[in-house]
Scaffold this active site. Structure first.
Site, mmCIF file in Angstrom:
data_model
loop_
_atom_site.group_PDB
_atom_site.id
_atom_site.type_symbol
_atom_site.label_atom_id
_atom_site.label_comp_id
_atom_site.label_asym_id
_atom_site.label_seq_id
_atom_site.Cartn_x
_atom_site.Cartn_y
_atom_site.Cartn_z
ATOM 1 N N GLY A 1 66.761 45.571 48.518
ATOM 2 C CA GLY A 1 65.504 45.559 47.855
ATOM 3 C C GLY A 1 65.832 45.159 46.252
ATOM 4 O O GLY A 1 65.730 43.949 45.893
ATOM 5 N N CYS B 1 58.230 55.397 52.929
ATOM 6 C CA CYS B 1 57.445 55.330 51.250
ATOM 7 C C CYS B 1 57.321 56.599 50.739
ATOM 8 O O CYS B 1 56.938 57.484 51.299
ATOM 9 C CB CYS B 1 56.319 54.325 51.437
ATOM 10 S SG CYS B 1 55.675 54.467 49.663
ATOM 11 N N LYS C 1 60.679 51.609 59.645
ATOM 12 C CA LYS C 1 61.532 51.951 58.519
ATOM 13 C C LYS C 1 61.368 53.485 57.952
ATOM 14 O O LYS C 1 60.205 53.776 57.963
ATOM 15 C CB LYS C 1 61.152 50.803 57.496
ATOM 16 C CG LYS C 1 62.068 51.256 56.250
ATOM 17 C CD LYS C 1 61.891 49.861 55.139
ATOM 18 C CE LYS C 1 62.631 49.808 54.053
ATOM 19 N NZ LYS C 1 61.920 50.753 53.100
HETATM 20 C C1 LIG Z 1 58.532 48.384 43.749
HETATM 21 C C2 LIG Z 1 58.986 49.054 45.321
HETATM 22 C C3 LIG Z 1 58.172 48.893 46.111
HETATM 23 C C4 LIG Z 1 58.587 49.507 47.462
HETATM 24 N N1 LIG Z 1 57.556 49.314 48.457
HETATM 25 C C5 LIG Z 1 57.837 49.642 49.819
HETATM 26 C C6 LIG Z 1 57.036 49.444 50.786
HETATM 27 O O1 LIG Z 1 55.851 48.860 50.723
HETATM 28 N N2 LIG Z 1 57.476 49.934 51.980
HETATM 29 C C7 LIG Z 1 58.529 50.389 52.293
HETATM 30 O O2 LIG Z 1 58.974 50.513 53.502
HETATM 31 N N3 LIG Z 1 59.573 50.505 51.425
HETATM 32 C C8 LIG Z 1 59.312 50.149 49.947
HETATM 33 N N4 LIG Z 1 60.092 50.293 49.071
HETATM 34 C C9 LIG Z 1 61.413 50.573 49.235
HETATM 35 C C10 LIG Z 1 62.488 49.617 49.617
HETATM 36 O O3 LIG Z 1 61.917 48.871 50.936
HETATM 37 C C11 LIG Z 1 63.567 50.193 49.877
HETATM 38 O O4 LIG Z 1 63.889 50.928 51.051
HETATM 39 C C12 LIG Z 1 64.366 50.747 48.550
HETATM 40 O O5 LIG Z 1 63.981 50.161 47.395
HETATM 41 C C13 LIG Z 1 65.878 50.952 48.681
HETATM 42 O O6 LIG Z 1 66.644 49.807 48.831
HETATM 43 P P1 LIG Z 1 67.277 49.108 47.528
HETATM 44 O O7 LIG Z 1 68.300 50.395 47.039
HETATM 45 O O8 LIG Z 1 67.972 48.047 47.984
HETATM 46 O O9 LIG Z 1 66.071 48.662 46.521
HETATM 47 C C14 LIG Z 1 59.738 49.929 47.937
HETATM 48 C C15 LIG Z 1 60.597 49.905 46.752
HETATM 49 C C16 LIG Z 1 60.252 49.488 45.569
HETATM 50 C C17 LIG Z 1 61.448 49.475 44.344
#
Ligand SMILES: Cc1cc2nc3c(=O)[nH]c(=O)nc-3n(C[C@H](O)[C@H](O)[C@H](O)COP(=O)(O)O)c2cc1C
Length: 360
Positions: free
Chosen positions: A235, A108, A150
């Site tokens: 995500g 994160c 992660k």
């Molecule tokens: C609004 C939001 C909140 C997120 N919260 C977390 C979280 O709590 N823990 C985490 O490991 N990643 C978090 N992420 C990252 C996502 O798990 C993911 O790794 C990231 O969005 C990339 O994937 P994507 O391109 O499919 O969205 C968050 C992403 C977004 C957009």
């Protein structure tokens, strides 16, 4: 065309129904949304991050996040923190509340988390990262609860140390690794890269999950083929389009596109999701926090923006439900299936957006 989906993964006692995962997203992937994604084809979901700070465990936000009533197994809870002992205690606390898998957050980028040396900032401090991983694995062992990790590809382009951390994690007993193909420095900017994911997959024996910018069945296939990953995690593209999991599964299994959902079918899923959402948050807070899910669902549909603005002025759950039903009924008069375009990946394109949501 033979299925190119990797064989189903086993995590401890749990065999996952498929290899398509919904990513943990704070403020988004609460229990109702995870259940919806699982119903629509996701094989696995990790909860939103739970802090390792004990003083916050009794807050409404954390206790909601730690409530897994009625959730389909396996229940995976993500923890974040900066101190090994506290992280170990957080793991046990969540196991006692139903977690069957513990996920450590090292990905994160939000400042709120990084300033306190948690999330992806841990990638900058390898000894501390190792200490945390070992302590959590040790704490979970007596419960036979697997621990997963992660992370991102590294702190910055100059310090892309995912490979070092992945080897360390495997040695320490981590059961599965998810890697988002961006560095911490990138936030959500630029494009995810998959070369680092491929190198990690080739170097470790534990399952590797590829994540970042997977927003269509074709992209899923491309990422799977490029990385050789054991699973894919989606995500932002699942926001407002939770049926993307079954679309990807169908494409990977057959090479053919699943038609878009019927308008009335999508309406029914959304209405059920709303009821589940209101039950978790109560009517006032639930009505407000449901707005973002409704906005995502209509975003890529004709007239969606006007509807979003009008819907944001409504102030009761009943009015929200009625408006959504009527709007979809009118859409169904024109179209049998959702006439949607893929949602843009710009909704959370910077750290501030994520931080805002994290504190929401
Ligand atoms: C609004 C939001 C909140 C997120 N919260 C977390 C979280 O709590 N823990 C985490 O490991 N990643 C978090 N992420 C990252 C996502 O798990 C993911 O790794 C990231 O969005 C990339 O994937 P994507 O391109 O499919 O969205 C968050 C992403 C977004 C957009």
């Amino acid at each position: 065309m033979p299925s190119i989906l990797p064989t189903p993964l086993r995590l401890g006692a749990h065999v996952l129904p498929n290899n398509l995962f919904v990513a943990p997203m704070a403020g988004v992937t609460d229990r109702p949304f995870r259940m919806l994604c699982k119903r629509l084809g996701a094989g696995y979901a990790v909860s939103e991050m739970v802090t390792s700070r004990k003083d916050l465990w009794n807050s409404l936000k954390t206790s909601r996040r730690a409530n897994h009533e009625g959730e389909t197994a396996p229940i995976a809870v993500q923890i974040a923190g900066t101190e090994a002992q506290m992280m170990a205690e957080a793991a046990v606390y969540n196991i006692q509340r139903g977690a069957q898998i513990i996920d450590i957050n090292m990905g994160c980028p939000a400042k709120k988390v990084c300033n306190k040396w948690a999330g992806s900032a841990l990638m900058q401090n390898e000894p501390l990262a190792q200490e945390i991983v070992r302590a959590v694995v040790e704490a979970c062992r007596p419960f036979d609860v697997p621990v997963t990790l992660k992370m991102r590809t590294g702190w910055s382009a100059e310090a892309r140390n995912a490979l070092v951390l992945a080897r360390m994690a495997e040695d320490a007993g981590i059961a599965m690794l998810t890697i988002h193909g961006r560095t911490r420095e990138q936030g959500y900017k630029g494009l995810a890269e998959y070369d680092t994911l491929r190198s990690v997959k080739a170097a470790v024996g534990i399952p590797v999950v590829a994540n970042g910018d997977i927003d269509s069945p074709e992209k899923a296939l491309q990422v799977l083929q490029h990385t050789g990953a054991d699973a894919l995690m989606v995500g932002r593209a699942a926001q407002g389009r939770p049926w993307i999991f079954r679309e990807i599964a169908h494409f990977l299994a057959t090479g053919e596109q699943l038609p878009a959902p019927r308008v009335l079918e999508a309406r029914d899923w959304l209405l059920e999701h709303l009821q589940d959402h209101y039950s978790l948050y109560g009517s006032d807070s639930g009505m407000r926090s449901a707005r973002k899910h409704i906005a995502w669902a209509v975003k890529a549909l004709p007239g969606g923006e006007d509807f979003r603005q009008a819907m944001n002025r409504l102030d009761s759950c009943e009015a929200q439900v009625r408006a959504l039903s009527d709007w979809f009924a009118a859409l169904a008069d024109q179209h049998e299936r959702l006439p949607y375009l893929p949602p843009a990946l710009d909704a959370a394109n910077d750290d501030d957006a994520e931080e805002q949501r994290l504190s929401a």
